[in-house]
Write an enzyme that holds these catalytic residues in place. Sequence first.
Site, short mmCIF file in Angstrom:
data_model
loop_
_atom_site.label_atom_id
_atom_site.label_comp_id
_atom_site.label_asym_id
_atom_site.label_seq_id
_atom_site.Cartn_x
_atom_site.Cartn_y
_atom_site.Cartn_z
NE ARG A 128 -2.22 1.32 3.54
CZ ARG A 128 -2.82 1.18 4.73
NH1 ARG A 128 -4.10 0.89 4.78
NH2 ARG A 128 -2.12 1.31 5.84
NE ARG A 134 -1.90 4.84 6.59
CZ ARG A 134 -2.74 4.15 7.34
NH1 ARG A 134 -3.92 3.79 6.84
NH2 ARG A 134 -2.43 3.79 8.55
NE ARG A 145 1.00 1.84 10.86
CZ ARG A 145 0.77 1.65 9.55
NH1 ARG A 145 1.74 1.85 8.67
NH2 ARG A 145 -0.42 1.28 9.15
P1 AP5 Z 1 -6.71 -2.03 5.61
O1 AP5 Z 1 -8.10 -2.47 5.41
O2 AP5 Z 1 -6.35 -0.63 5.34
O3 AP5 Z 1 -6.20 -2.47 7.07
P2 AP5 Z 1 -6.30 -1.70 8.43
O4 AP5 Z 1 -6.42 -2.74 9.48
O5 AP5 Z 1 -7.35 -0.65 8.36
O6 AP5 Z 1 -4.83 -1.09 8.45
P3 AP5 Z 1 -4.34 0.37 8.81
O7 AP5 Z 1 -2.97 0.51 8.25
O8 AP5 Z 1 -5.34 1.41 8.49
O9 AP5 Z 1 -4.23 0.20 10.37
P4 AP5 Z 1 -3.59 1.07 11.43
O10 AP5 Z 1 -4.22 0.56 12.64
O11 AP5 Z 1 -2.10 1.05 11.41
O12 AP5 Z 1 -3.93 2.56 10.98
P5 AP5 Z 1 -4.91 3.66 11.55
O13 AP5 Z 1 -5.30 4.49 10.42
O14 AP5 Z 1 -5.93 3.09 12.41
O15 AP5 Z 1 -5.79 -3.00 4.73
C1 AP5 Z 1 -4.40 -2.80 4.62
C2 AP5 Z 1 -3.95 -3.13 3.19
O16 AP5 Z 1 -4.16 -4.52 2.95
C3 AP5 Z 1 -4.75 -2.38 2.11
O17 AP5 Z 1 -3.90 -2.04 1.06
C4 AP5 Z 1 -5.79 -3.42 1.68
O18 AP5 Z 1 -6.19 -3.23 0.35
C5 AP5 Z 1 -5.05 -4.74 1.87
N1 AP5 Z 1 -5.93 -5.85 2.22
C6 AP5 Z 1 -7.07 -5.79 2.99
N2 AP5 Z 1 -7.62 -7.01 3.11
C7 AP5 Z 1 -6.82 -7.87 2.43
C8 AP5 Z 1 -6.88 -9.27 2.19
N3 AP5 Z 1 -7.86 -10.03 2.68
N4 AP5 Z 1 -5.89 -9.83 1.46
C9 AP5 Z 1 -4.87 -9.06 0.96
N5 AP5 Z 1 -4.77 -7.72 1.13
C10 AP5 Z 1 -5.75 -7.12 1.87
O19 AP5 Z 1 -3.91 4.50 12.49
C11 AP5 Z 1 -2.85 5.26 11.96
C12 AP5 Z 1 -2.16 6.04 13.06
O20 AP5 Z 1 -3.07 6.99 13.63
C13 AP5 Z 1 -1.68 5.21 14.27
O21 AP5 Z 1 -0.41 4.66 14.06
C14 AP5 Z 1 -1.70 6.25 15.38
O22 AP5 Z 1 -0.57 7.08 15.31
C15 AP5 Z 1 -2.93 7.09 15.04
N6 AP5 Z 1 -4.16 6.57 15.67
C16 AP5 Z 1 -5.27 6.09 15.02
N7 AP5 Z 1 -6.20 5.71 15.91
C17 AP5 Z 1 -5.70 5.96 17.13
C18 AP5 Z 1 -6.19 5.77 18.45
N8 AP5 Z 1 -7.41 5.23 18.66
N9 AP5 Z 1 -5.39 6.12 19.49
C19 AP5 Z 1 -4.17 6.67 19.28
N10 AP5 Z 1 -3.65 6.88 18.06
C20 AP5 Z 1 -4.40 6.52 16.99
MG MG Z 2 -7.35 1.48 8.56
#
Ligand code: AP5
Ligand code: MG
Length: 190
Positions: A128, A134, A145
């Site tokens: 990705r 990103r 992470r």
């Molecule tokens: P995707 O569906 O995007 O997976 P995801 O679990 O949503 O992964 P993220 O990278 O968004 O998770 P994250 O928890 O690190 O990020 P967040 O934005 O929450 O899929 C990932 C990839 O795989 C895509 O390309 C997809 O197409 C592919 N894919 C999906 N399914 C598949 C399959 N079955 N087979 C193959 N490929 C597949 O957080 C980002 C940052 O924000 C954090 O690090 C932190 O700094 C901050 N943050 C966010 N929320 C909080 C919180 N609650 N508290 C504190 N900090 C926070």
């Molecule tokens: Mg996500």
Amino acid sequence: MLNIVLFGPPGSGKGTQSEKIIRKYNLVHISTGDLLREEVKNQTELGNKAKEIMDRGELVPDDIVIGMIRKKLVEHAGGPGFIFDGFPRTVEQARELRKALTDLDERVAVMISLEVPREELVKRLLKRGVETGRSDDNLQTINNRIDVYNRQTLPVTRYYGKMRKHRTVDGIGTVDRIFDRIVAVIDNLN
Ligand code: AP5
Ligand code: MG
């Protein structure tokens, strides 16, 4: 209301599956990551503070995240329900979510954890990173992470486990297959 916590490590498919779940169950999608990226894009004060933390792969402070969530809950109270994606990420956030929902006479119905091995997470996120640019999808930040998830976020499963609300789903396979597994869990609640 039907309130679901969709849980799992970075790259486990929370965002991908949320899109399908909200269509089937007509829920409101709340992704704290998406909300934070929006703040970063708009260069708000909150966004400028969060950007550096996110680029390192650390967690943004609980009070910031909880403030964003409370606002969304009030906006959509009385609707069909919420899917929480990437939240709660600490036990403190889970406690605060409980309080905020209790204020609305609501509760979390289930926490669904997507289980995906580390090598597959890294592979998906690197891909990705190349495709979308990103900024936290680079090897160093991805590894941090995942470490932060294991250290600070995994304990949230015990919080819901104690209330018998924690379910796991195999997050390997096609997007549709995994969705079917999630639907089976949701449709078997009570
Ligand atoms: P995707 O569906 O995007 O997976 P995801 O679990 O949503 O992964 P993220 O990278 O968004 O998770 P994250 O928890 O690190 O990020 P967040 O934005 O929450 O899929 C990932 C990839 O795989 C895509 O390309 C997809 O197409 C592919 N894919 C999906 N399914 C598949 C399959 N079955 N087979 C193959 N490929 C597949 O957080 C980002 C940052 O924000 C954090 O690090 C932190 O700094 C901050 N943050 C966010 N929320 C909080 C919180 N609650 N508290 C504190 N900090 C926070
Ligand atoms: Mg996500």
